[in-house]
Design an enzyme around this catalytic site. Structure first.
Site, PDB file in Angstrom:
ATOM      1  CG  ASP A   1       1.531  -3.753  -3.788  1.00 48.98           C
ATOM      2  OD1 ASP A   1       0.575  -3.617  -4.560  1.00 48.98           O
ATOM      3  OD2 ASP A   1       2.573  -3.080  -3.865  1.00 48.98           O
TER       4      ASP A   1
ATOM      5  CG  HIS B   1      -4.820  14.137  -9.479  1.00 48.48           C
ATOM      6  ND1 HIS B   1      -4.220  14.784 -10.525  1.00 48.48           N
ATOM      7  CD2 HIS B   1      -3.863  13.349  -8.937  1.00 48.48           C
ATOM      8  CE1 HIS B   1      -2.952  14.414 -10.618  1.00 48.48           C
ATOM      9  NE2 HIS B   1      -2.725  13.536  -9.664  1.00 48.48           N
TER      10      HIS B   1
ATOM     11  CD  GLU C   1       5.717  -4.087  -1.146  1.00 55.86           C
ATOM     12  OE1 GLU C   1       4.970  -3.179  -1.557  1.00 55.86           O
ATOM     13  OE2 GLU C   1       6.913  -4.185  -1.463  1.00 55.86           O
TER      14      GLU C   1
ATOM     15  CB  CYS D   1       3.472   0.104   5.889  1.00 60.81           C
ATOM     16  SG  CYS D   1       3.384   1.445   4.710  1.00 60.81           S
TER      17      CYS D   1
END
Length: 551
Positions: A482, A208, A458, A529
């Protein structure tokens, strides 16, 4: 190649000590070090209290919990004002921890049953919680312990009468913060106008604190090993948040090289500012739409702020993760309608060239564990995740497909299956979609019968059979994060091997080239992406390879 070690050579050899870590927030920063080191939970003595003090000690504990909740709520409000509700929601876990009756009752029991002080009660309960988290196989869940650590430190400070934010008053001049590790609320409470960059010994892309650094626009590098042990407040430091390189006390030649990098960055930003109000295109006019990856709470204003032409990937699973349960079909339907309207507004800004919103079906498993997915697997990234989970849970899959189809009657929407590795998986997914169409048709519910169906490439296996997959799909989207991870067998979140995560490794470029040619032979577009698409230098390379859209 674009590994972290390769980027060291952007700087000439010199007297400055070079550290290489994980780049988590782009940008260049130079300045003086401000060093902070975690003090842990602090020294808490195991002293017993008399029975007469038990009630008062419980009140002290409750007051500390209340003060901590007020502090976290205030930080969330500040974050909402800066970056919106979506990012501020990452602090929800802190509030859940404070309100968790089991955690509170465990602390109270240490006081009432064992007559420990409130400090000891919190410390001991946190220690037991830490042990439980540390034993978890899942890296994402282990990372979430940092939220517990964060809250516990705040509660202890409030118990000890020190409610001030730890670094707000100490930092008086612009600096680059060097730490062994930063916790989320520590990052939030920094005097952001004085923080030029962040460098820490530990941390990961998914933490975070890392997310906050990115949304706040602070250049940052984590996973730098023992950097904090080899520097002190006042040292000179150079930080490259794009390559993960940090140099302590650089010499003249290293400073000159860094200065040239900043000049190049400034020129690039000026060029981007000049063109960012126009649709993406090469100099000779070949269109290359620049799209955004979003979740269910993204607004038109957020897309406008980054001049996105549309939505190249809708991360549907974030709705499930936020609710901590599977959304109902109607809840999903409303979310897909909303994101479709957001896309429509961007279409109006950039014309009719924008493609439909691409809704990726639930990408669960791996580091995104929710109720209903396997909580413990020997290797969750190679386990029952994404399309594998969906095909093993057809009722869950069908509820989502029905919601997507219902929304497609009102907005321009496409569906995309994640982590396809075999033709059989693609056929099974399309079969489920057809079954849902038949159900809706029987029920008299409208949908787009020509909805586009995409495959997310991926894994290397999908890249090698792309020519076969393309005959039964309408588009490809290369999931670069990935694809790199699975091809190079490198966990990019693991700081000990992150330097091996190389987007321009010849094997990666070869696979992208293979996918693009397969798409071209099948007559379908190929987008990309992931992190590669957000790097201006790599974006040029990708367009040269024939990628048609960047998201």
């Amino acid at each position: 190649m674009n590994s972290s070690h390769d980027n060291v050579h952007r700087f000439p050899p010199g007297g400055g000590r070079v550290f290489t870590g994980i780049p988590i927030s782009r940008g260049l920063a130079s300045g003086k070090v401000f060093l902070i080191r975690s003090a842990g939970y602090g020294a808490v003595s195991d002293q017993r209290i008399p029975y007469a003090r038990v009630a008062a000690e419980v009140r002290r504990l409750e007051d500390a919990f209340a003060a901590t909740k007020l502090q976290i709520t205030a930080l969330m409000t500040e974050l909402q004002q800066q970056v919106g509700d979506t990012t501020a929601a990452i602090m929800d876990g802190h509030l859940m921890m404070i309100d968790d009756p089991f955690f509170r009752d465990s602390c109270k029991k240490e006081i009432t049953a064992k007559r420990h002080t409130a400090e000891w009660a919190v410390n001991e309960t946190a220690r037991k919680t830490a042990s439980a988290f540390a034993s978890m196989d899942n890296a994402y869940l282990r990372e979430r312990f940092k939220d517990v650590d964060d809250i516990v430190k705040r509660i202890l400070r409030n118990l000890q009468g020190n409610s001030a934010e730890p670094h707000q008053t100490a930092i008086k001049h612009p600096c680059i913060l060097v730490a062994d590790e930063l916790l989320p609320s520590e990052t939030l409470s920094l005097p952001k106008q004085l923080i030029l960059g962040i460098a820490s010994d530990h941390g990961s892309v998914t933490s975070h604190a890392s997310l906050l650094a990115r949304v706040l626009g602070i250049p940052a590098v984590v996973g730098l090993g023992k950097l904090s042990e080899h520097t002190q407040t006042g040292d000179s430091i150079l930080l490259d948040g794009s390559s993960g390189v940090v140099i302590i006390n650089p010499d003249r030649h290293q400073q000159q090289a860094f200065g040239k990098m900043r000049e190049q960055e400034h020129v690039s930003i000026q060029r981007l500012d000049r063109f960012n109000q126009h649709p993406g295109a090469t100099r000779d006019g070949h269109p290359v739409p620049l799209l955004a990856n979003v979740d269910y709470s993204t607004s038109t204003e957020q897309l406008t702020a980054v001049n996105a032409e549309g939505i190249g990937l809708f991360r549907s699973e974030y709705q499930w993760l936020s609710l901590n349960r599977e959304p109902t079909e109607n809840e999903q339907y409303e979310a897909y309608l909303k994101v479709g309207r957001v896309r429509r507004n961007r279409r109006n800004a950039f014309g009719e060239t924008a493609r439909p919103v691409i809704i990726r079906t639930w990408d669960l498993g791996g580091d995104k564990i929710v109720l209903g997915t396997p909580a413990k697997e020997a290797n969750p990234f190679l386990g029952n995740r994404s399309i594998r989970f969906l095909l093993n849970a057809p009722s869950v899959f069908r509820r989502q497909l029905r919601a997507i189809l219902r929304a497609s009657a009102h907005e321009s929407i496409a569906v995309m299956y994640p982590m396809i590795s075999t033709l059989e998986e693609l056929r099974a997914a399309n079969h489920e979609l057809t079954l849902c169409m038949e159900q809706l048709r029987t029920e008299g519910v409208a949908f787009d019968p020509a909805i586009q169906r995409g495959v997310m490439i991926e894994v290397p296996a999908a890249a090698h059979i792309a020519g076969v997959l393309g005959k039964e799909a309408d588009f490809f989207s290369i999931g670069s994060n990935d694809l790199i991870q699975y091809t190079l067998a490198v966990d990019r979140l693991n700081e000990t091997v992150a330097h091996l995560y190389q987007p321009t490794h010849p094997a990666i470029l070869s696979l992208i080239d293979l996918i693009v040619h397969a798409g071209r032979s099948c007559g379908i577009p190929v987008s990309l992406c992931g992190e590669m698409a957000s790097d201006p230098v790599l974006a040029v390379l990708l367009v040269g390879l024939g990628v048609s859209e960047l998201s």
